[in-house]
Scaffold this motif. Structure first.
Motif, PDB file in Angstrom:
ATOM      1  N   UNK A   1       0.826  -1.206   0.000  1.00  0.00           N
ATOM      2  CA  UNK A   1       0.000   0.000   0.000  1.00  0.00           C
ATOM      3  C   UNK A   1       0.860   1.255   0.000  1.00  0.00           C
ATOM      4  N   UNK A   2       1.902   1.283   0.820  1.00  0.00           N
ATOM      5  CA  UNK A   2       2.769   2.454   0.889  1.00  0.00           C
ATOM      6  C   UNK A   2       3.606   2.603  -0.375  1.00  0.00           C
ATOM      7  N   UNK A   3       4.058   1.491  -0.935  1.00  0.00           N
ATOM      8  CA  UNK A   3       4.805   1.574  -2.197  1.00  0.00           C
ATOM      9  C   UNK A   3       3.945   2.210  -3.290  1.00  0.00           C
ATOM     10  N   UNK A   4       2.641   1.885  -3.274  1.00  0.00           N
ATOM     11  CA  UNK A   4       1.734   2.478  -4.257  1.00  0.00           C
ATOM     12  C   UNK A   4       1.551   3.970  -3.983  1.00  0.00           C
ATOM     13  N   UNK A   5       1.348   4.325  -2.720  1.00  0.00           N
ATOM     14  CA  UNK A   5       1.140   5.741  -2.372  1.00  0.00           C
ATOM     15  C   UNK A   5       2.372   6.573  -2.695  1.00  0.00           C
ATOM     16  N   UNK A   6       3.559   5.976  -2.575  1.00  0.00           N
ATOM     17  CA  UNK A   6       4.795   6.730  -2.729  1.00  0.00           C
ATOM     18  C   UNK A   6       5.519   6.382  -4.034  1.00  0.00           C
ATOM     19  N   UNK A   7       4.774   5.923  -5.024  1.00  0.00           N
ATOM     20  CA  UNK A   7       5.412   5.419  -6.231  1.00  0.00           C
ATOM     21  C   UNK A   7       6.006   6.504  -7.117  1.00  0.00           C
ATOM     22  N   UNK A   8       5.581   7.744  -6.931  1.00  0.00           N
ATOM     23  CA  UNK A   8       5.970   8.812  -7.866  1.00  0.00           C
ATOM     24  C   UNK A   8       7.320   9.419  -7.486  1.00  0.00           C
ATOM     25  N   UNK A   9       8.371   8.594  -7.521  1.00  0.00           N
ATOM     26  CA  UNK A   9       9.711   9.133  -7.370  1.00  0.00           C
ATOM     27  C   UNK A   9      10.335   9.045  -5.996  1.00  0.00           C
ATOM     28  N   UNK A  10       9.796   8.234  -5.100  1.00  0.00           N
ATOM     29  CA  UNK A  10      10.347   8.139  -3.747  1.00  0.00           C
ATOM     30  C   UNK A  10      11.202   6.886  -3.588  1.00  0.00           C
ATOM     31  N   UNK A  11      12.206   6.984  -2.721  1.00  0.00           N
ATOM     32  CA  UNK A  11      13.124   5.887  -2.446  1.00  0.00           C
ATOM     33  C   UNK A  11      13.131   5.598  -0.955  1.00  0.00           C
ATOM     34  N   UNK A  12      13.138   4.324  -0.576  1.00  0.00           N
ATOM     35  CA  UNK A  12      13.179   3.956   0.836  1.00  0.00           C
ATOM     36  C   UNK A  12      14.587   4.130   1.396  1.00  0.00           C
ATOM     37  N   UNK A  13      14.667   4.781   2.560  1.00  0.00           N
ATOM     38  CA  UNK A  13      15.914   4.901   3.291  1.00  0.00           C
ATOM     39  C   UNK A  13      15.684   4.486   4.733  1.00  0.00           C
ATOM     40  N   UNK A  14      16.771   4.170   5.446  1.00  0.00           N
ATOM     41  CA  UNK A  14      16.707   3.881   6.869  1.00  0.00           C
ATOM     42  C   UNK A  14      17.207   5.098   7.637  1.00  0.00           C
ATOM     43  N   UNK A  15      16.446   5.525   8.648  1.00  0.00           N
ATOM     44  CA  UNK A  15      16.770   6.743   9.377  1.00  0.00           C
ATOM     45  C   UNK A  15      16.680   6.502  10.887  1.00  0.00           C
ATOM     46  N   UNK A  16      17.227   7.435  11.650  1.00  0.00           N
ATOM     47  CA  UNK A  16      17.026   7.481  13.091  1.00  0.00           C
ATOM     48  C   UNK A  16      15.994   8.551  13.413  1.00  0.00           C
ATOM     49  N   UNK A  17      15.127   8.259  14.361  1.00  0.00           N
ATOM     50  CA  UNK A  17      14.110   9.213  14.814  1.00  0.00           C
ATOM     51  C   UNK A  17      14.488   9.684  16.217  1.00  0.00           C
ATOM     52  N   UNK A  18      14.433  10.990  16.409  1.00  0.00           N
ATOM     53  CA  UNK A  18      14.844  11.600  17.674  1.00  0.00           C
ATOM     54  C   UNK A  18      13.643  12.055  18.490  1.00  0.00           C
ATOM     55  N   UNK A  19      13.865  12.153  19.804  1.00  0.00           N
ATOM     56  CA  UNK A  19      12.888  12.703  20.722  1.00  0.00           C
ATOM     57  C   UNK A  19      13.628  13.325  21.887  1.00  0.00           C
ATOM     58  N   UNK A  20      12.952  13.481  23.007  1.00  0.00           N
ATOM     59  CA  UNK A  20      13.571  14.082  24.186  1.00  0.00           C
ATOM     60  C   UNK A  20      13.402  13.167  25.391  1.00  0.00           C
ATOM     61  N   UNK A  21      14.417  13.170  26.277  1.00  0.00           N
ATOM     62  CA  UNK A  21      14.282  12.430  27.526  1.00  0.00           C
ATOM     63  C   UNK A  21      13.582  13.302  28.567  1.00  0.00           C
ATOM     64  N   UNK A  22      13.455  12.812  29.775  1.00  0.00           N
ATOM     65  CA  UNK A  22      12.718  13.523  30.814  1.00  0.00           C
ATOM     66  C   UNK A  22      13.370  14.849  31.194  1.00  0.00           C
TER      67      UNK A  22
END
Length: 206
Positions: free
Chosen positions: A103-124
């Motif tokens: 489903x996501x490959x179809x939604x993002x088919x118009x020129x997007x490439x899969x990459x692996x990333x890190x997601x950041x947030x905040x500690x207490x």
């Protein structure tokens, strides 16, 4: 950090949404974590031939660009250091992983490439930290045929204002994204999104 699924003993499929996935999440989500990225720029720099425009009159949608790439060719539209790319990391039910990937490959088919990333947030204590490693993300690299790069803001706003595709009006995509980002991180800055919102709403008022 990323942990193994206790049943399948493999890493769960986690995808980061920074555009339409924020306000229209993928199906079969079992967990979601808000977070932000480092080293990326979010810009309306990708043509949409199939969702928010047509092949004859493509609309514009957001993509992520590596900041160092953006800085090389977009001196007229620099990414302010105080701006932050916020989004949502979605963990998908392993039972439906294949279905959601398709489903996501179809939604993002118009020129997007899969990459692996890190997601950041905040500690207490309010310090930045990596909350998720190796998250999948659809990135519109600047060598793909739908990448249009930096456009003058007024021209870009007018293109968004006038474009319509099978998924609806291009400006509705912008408005939905701005609203979702504001709710997600009210304290954060995203000057590109908010400047476009102001200009497109001015066109609405004319």
């Amino acid at each position: 950090m990323t942990v193994l699924d206790p049943i399948t003993s493999k890493k769960p499929y986690i995808v980061f949404g920074y555009g339409s996935l924020i306000f229209k999440p993928p199906p079969h989500v079992i967990a979601q974590v808000p977070g932000f990225l480092k080293g990326y720029v979010r810009r309306f720099a990708q043509m949409s031939h199939d969702h928010r425009g047509t092949p004859e009159h493509p609309g514009r949608v957001v993509t992520l660009i590596h900041k160092e790439d953006w800085d090389k060719f977009s001196a007229s539209d620099p990414f302010p250091d105080e701006d932050v790319v916020w989004g949502v990391a979605y963990t998908i039910d392993p039972v439906y992983e294949s279905e959601v990937r398709d489903d996501l490959d179809y939604r993002q088919q118009d020129g997007y490439t899969l990459e692996s990333i890190d997601v950041y947030g905040f500690d207490d204590d309010g310090n930045e930290k990596v909350v998720l490693h190796d998250v999948r993300c659809y990135v519109g690299r600047n060598d793909n045929p739908s990448f249009i790069g930096s456009e003058p803001l007024d021209e870009l706003a007018h293109k968004i204002w006038e474009s319509v595709g099978p998924s609806g009006k291009n400006k509705e995509y912008l408005y939905n994204l701005v609203e979702a980002v504001r709710k997600l991180a009210p304290e954060s800055r995203d000057s590109h999104l908010y400047a476009l919102e102001t200009r497109v709403k001015a066109l609405d008022a004319e």
